[in-house]
Structures are given as C-alpha cells and as structure tokens.
Design an enzyme around this catalytic site. Structure first.
Site, PDB file in Angstrom:
ATOM      1  N   HIS A   1     -30.585  25.358  -7.067  1.00 30.15           N
ATOM      2  CA  HIS A   1     -31.146  26.706  -7.150  1.00 30.15           C
ATOM      3  C   HIS A   1     -31.052  27.250  -8.582  1.00 30.15           C
ATOM      4  O   HIS A   1     -30.612  28.385  -8.812  1.00 30.15           O
ATOM      5  CB  HIS A   1     -30.452  27.654  -6.168  1.00 30.15           C
ATOM      6  CG  HIS A   1     -31.300  28.862  -5.824  1.00 30.15           C
ATOM      7  ND1 HIS A   1     -31.191  29.529  -4.633  1.00 30.15           N
ATOM      8  CD2 HIS A   1     -32.273  29.502  -6.516  1.00 30.15           C
ATOM      9  CE1 HIS A   1     -32.045  30.548  -4.611  1.00 30.15           C
ATOM     10  NE2 HIS A   1     -32.715  30.543  -5.751  1.00 30.15           N
TER      11      HIS A   1
ATOM     12  N   GLU B   1     -26.478  27.116   0.855  1.00 27.87           N
ATOM     13  CA  GLU B   1     -26.150  27.061  -0.569  1.00 27.87           C
ATOM     14  C   GLU B   1     -24.725  27.544  -0.775  1.00 27.87           C
ATOM     15  O   GLU B   1     -24.360  28.612  -0.261  1.00 27.87           O
ATOM     16  CB  GLU B   1     -27.131  27.914  -1.383  1.00 27.87           C
ATOM     17  CG  GLU B   1     -28.541  27.346  -1.362  1.00 27.87           C
ATOM     18  CD  GLU B   1     -29.534  28.150  -2.205  1.00 27.87           C
ATOM     19  OE1 GLU B   1     -29.182  29.263  -2.649  1.00 27.87           O
ATOM     20  OE2 GLU B   1     -30.648  27.654  -2.434  1.00 27.87           O
TER      21      GLU B   1
ATOM     22  N   ARG C   1     -37.688  29.505  -1.450  1.00 27.79           N
ATOM     23  CA  ARG C   1     -36.480  29.797  -0.690  1.00 27.79           C
ATOM     24  C   ARG C   1     -36.245  28.647   0.278  1.00 27.79           C
ATOM     25  O   ARG C   1     -37.181  28.096   0.854  1.00 27.79           O
ATOM     26  CB  ARG C   1     -36.616  31.108   0.097  1.00 27.79           C
ATOM     27  CG  ARG C   1     -36.396  32.362  -0.739  1.00 27.79           C
ATOM     28  CD  ARG C   1     -34.940  32.495  -1.164  1.00 27.79           C
ATOM     29  NE  ARG C   1     -34.681  33.717  -1.899  1.00 27.79           N
ATOM     30  CZ  ARG C   1     -34.775  33.835  -3.223  1.00 27.79           C
ATOM     31  NH1 ARG C   1     -35.159  32.791  -3.939  1.00 27.79           N
ATOM     32  NH2 ARG C   1     -34.485  34.969  -3.818  1.00 27.79           N
TER      33      ARG C   1
END
Length: 340
Positions: free
Chosen positions: A302, A283, A254
C-alpha cells in the site's frame, strides 16, 4: 514524549497552544515525521496532539477535548463521534474515507475531509509499473537469477505492449492519468466508470464500455475505483472468470474492491496469468497469506501513493483541511457537503 496541561495520558503534544485553543488529534499514524502538520498547526494557533489509538476505548480516551481528528487507519464510527460532543471535523490522510462513517458524521454536523488528488502521479506511475512487472514476470525472473535459474517457461506468454489492451476500471483522476500513461507506452486503452452516462462511448477522453466487456477484452485490467458498498468485491469470482487466462490484474485502489479468495483461486488454478497488488483486504498482509506464496503475483505494501512530493502534500493538506473546518471555513476538500 511532550506533556501539556489537559492532554490525556499517553498522548504526545506536538504543538502546544494557549489555553482554550482548539485541539486537533492525530488519532494514529505510521509516518516518520510530522513537520508538515506541525507547521500548519503553528500557523493556525491550534494545539496538535498525536496518539496511536485504534479501538473505541483508546480513541475516546485520547481524543478528550478534541475539535478535530486527523485519521490514518482508525475506524471513526458513530459511537466514537457520540463520545466526542465537541468534535467538528475529521480529516483523513488519503483519498478513501471508508474508515469513517460519513453518514453518521453528516447527521451530527461533523465535516469529513480527504485529499483526493495528492497522489495522482504517484499512483498512476505505480499502476503502470505493476502492470509491466506482472506482465513480464519481472519478480519471478529476478528470483530465478538469484537462484541460478533460467526459466522462460515460467513467465510465458509475454505479450508486447504495443497492440495490447489496457483496461481502466474507474476513470477518475488517477484512472485517467493511468490511461494516458498506458496509451503513451503503446497500449490500446479502454475504460469503465459507473459515472459515465448510459450509452456513452467516451468518458474523460477515454473510450468506455460496460464492465463485462472491458474484462473480456483487456490484457491488463487496472482498478482505480473507491471502496463503497457498491464496489465492495466489484471484482469477484464471476468477474475474474470473464478475464482471459493470459490477462493481468492490477489493483492500486482499495483491497476490498477485489475478492481476495477468488483472486487467489484464479491465480493458483490458471484462470489469471498474473497480478500486481498494492492494496489488500487485510493490511498489513499477514505472514503466510496465500498471495505471498504465489510466484505470479507482484506485491507492494500500500505504497503506490508515495513519492517525496506526494508525501509532503498529503500531510500538509490533511492538516489544512481540519484546521479550516474547525475555524468555520470551508476546507478545500469536503466529502459530505452540507451537514446539519
């Protein structure tokens, strides 16, 4: 866009159902298809709706009458739950549930689910790929070739894998899989896990040591820990200073596990040779972000979790979890245990 009696404006009905059937809302999702979720909903006889709601007002408006939520990025707070008195279950695409107030859900008797093991192979593969790409300067070499440059000095030193030390922070499913793959390539592996018993020298078959020792010894440090209050900025300025200047940091866990500002400073000032980063505190990564201007970073958006197999499994099991919960059965993966 499909419409159906009772569906709020702007909400697409993917699977209509008989009046009175439970409603499951996908609050927000950037996937390109929903075939797996549709199949689960059809088999269970629930109505499946799709919205792109992130704010409190959007979520409350879209989720009218919903018994279950399927969530990607939306923040499901206590206020959201209080506005949905019929909510019984929240199921999140993925491993982490940091976007859901789990304590608030438990207090309200709402089941929270995730899919903790769908991407083990995909993420561990990606972590190894980032480690090798960053260690060998692959991205920088590629850009050099395209520009007609031969620049060995830009990527030195380049250590060989055999005999290098690969540190794994978080020896859970994904961390353990990454450790095994690193060992198979020839790395010597050492790990750290907060769940390891005090004084343990091995955990899940991986040699372990205190975090500071792992950081000091490792040539590559790969992060595989969930984001919690305890792990937020687990790797900050102090921890980065413990790394050797020739070390490489990899993060597929994360974004918030790493202090991004401290990471940028270490990469820019020579405190850290390179990094491979798949997850980010913001993000999508904003255009012009300092990380994007550094040549010694390999960035991916991601997507470490993605393979064709993991993509289908994630979607199917996320839907199955919420359907099982609203039917009164215990889902395969429950984050908050017993609720009241």
């Amino acid at each position: 866009m499909s419409t159906h009696e009772g569906a709020p404006a702007g909400v697409e009905v993917l699977v209509p159902a008989e009046p009175g059937s439970p409603v499951v809302l996908i609050t927000d999702c950037d996937h390109d298809s929903f075939d797996a979720e549709i199949a689960v909903a059809q088999q269970a006889g629930v109505e499946l709706r799709l919205a792109q709601a992130r704010s409190l007002d959007e979520l409350v408006a879209a989720a009218t009458g919903a018994a279950g939520l399927v969530v990607q990025y939306a923040q499901i707070t206590a206020a959201v739950m209080d506005a949905m008195p019929g909510l019984q279950a929240i199921s999140r695409y993925g491993v982490g549930v940091d976007s859901v107030d789990v304590a608030a859900a438990s207090a309200r008797g709402i089941v929270v689910c995730n899919v903790p093991d769908y991407g083990t192979e995909a993420v561990s593969d990606h972590a190894i790929a980032l480690a090798l790409a960053a260690s060998r300067g692959i991205a920088r070499l590629d850009r050099g070739v395209r520009a007609g440059r031969f620049d060995l000095e830009a990527i030195r030193p380049v250590p060989q894998v055999r005999g290098s030390i690969f540190g794994v922070v978080g020896v859970g499913r994904i961390g353990h899989a990454t450790a095994l793959k690193a060992r198979g390539l020839g790395y010597d592996v050492i790990g750290f896990d907060v769940q390891a018993p005090a004084g343990a020298t091995e955990y899940h078959g991986v040699p372990v040591a205190p975090l500071d020792e792992v950081l000091r010894r490792a040539d590559v440090v790969s992060l595989h820990t969930p984001l919690t209050e305890a792990t937020h900025h687990l790797v900050g300025g102090r921890e980065l200073a413990l790394l050797r200047p020739a070390a490489v940091l990899v993060n597929t866990s994360r974004g918030g596990v790493v202090d991004t500002d401290a990471l940028v400073a270490a990469l820019r000032d020579g405190g850290l040779r390179a990094a491979g980063i798949d997850v980010h505190e913001d993000e999508p990564v904003p255009l012009g972000h300092p990380l994007t201007r550094l040549d010694n970073v390999v960035l991916t958006p991601h997507l470490a979790w993605y393979t064709e197999e993991s993509y289908t499994e994630l979607k199917r099991r996320t839907a199955q979890n919420v359907v099982e919960a609203i039917a009164g059965r215990r889902p395969r993966n429950v984050v908050n245990g017993e609720t009241r």
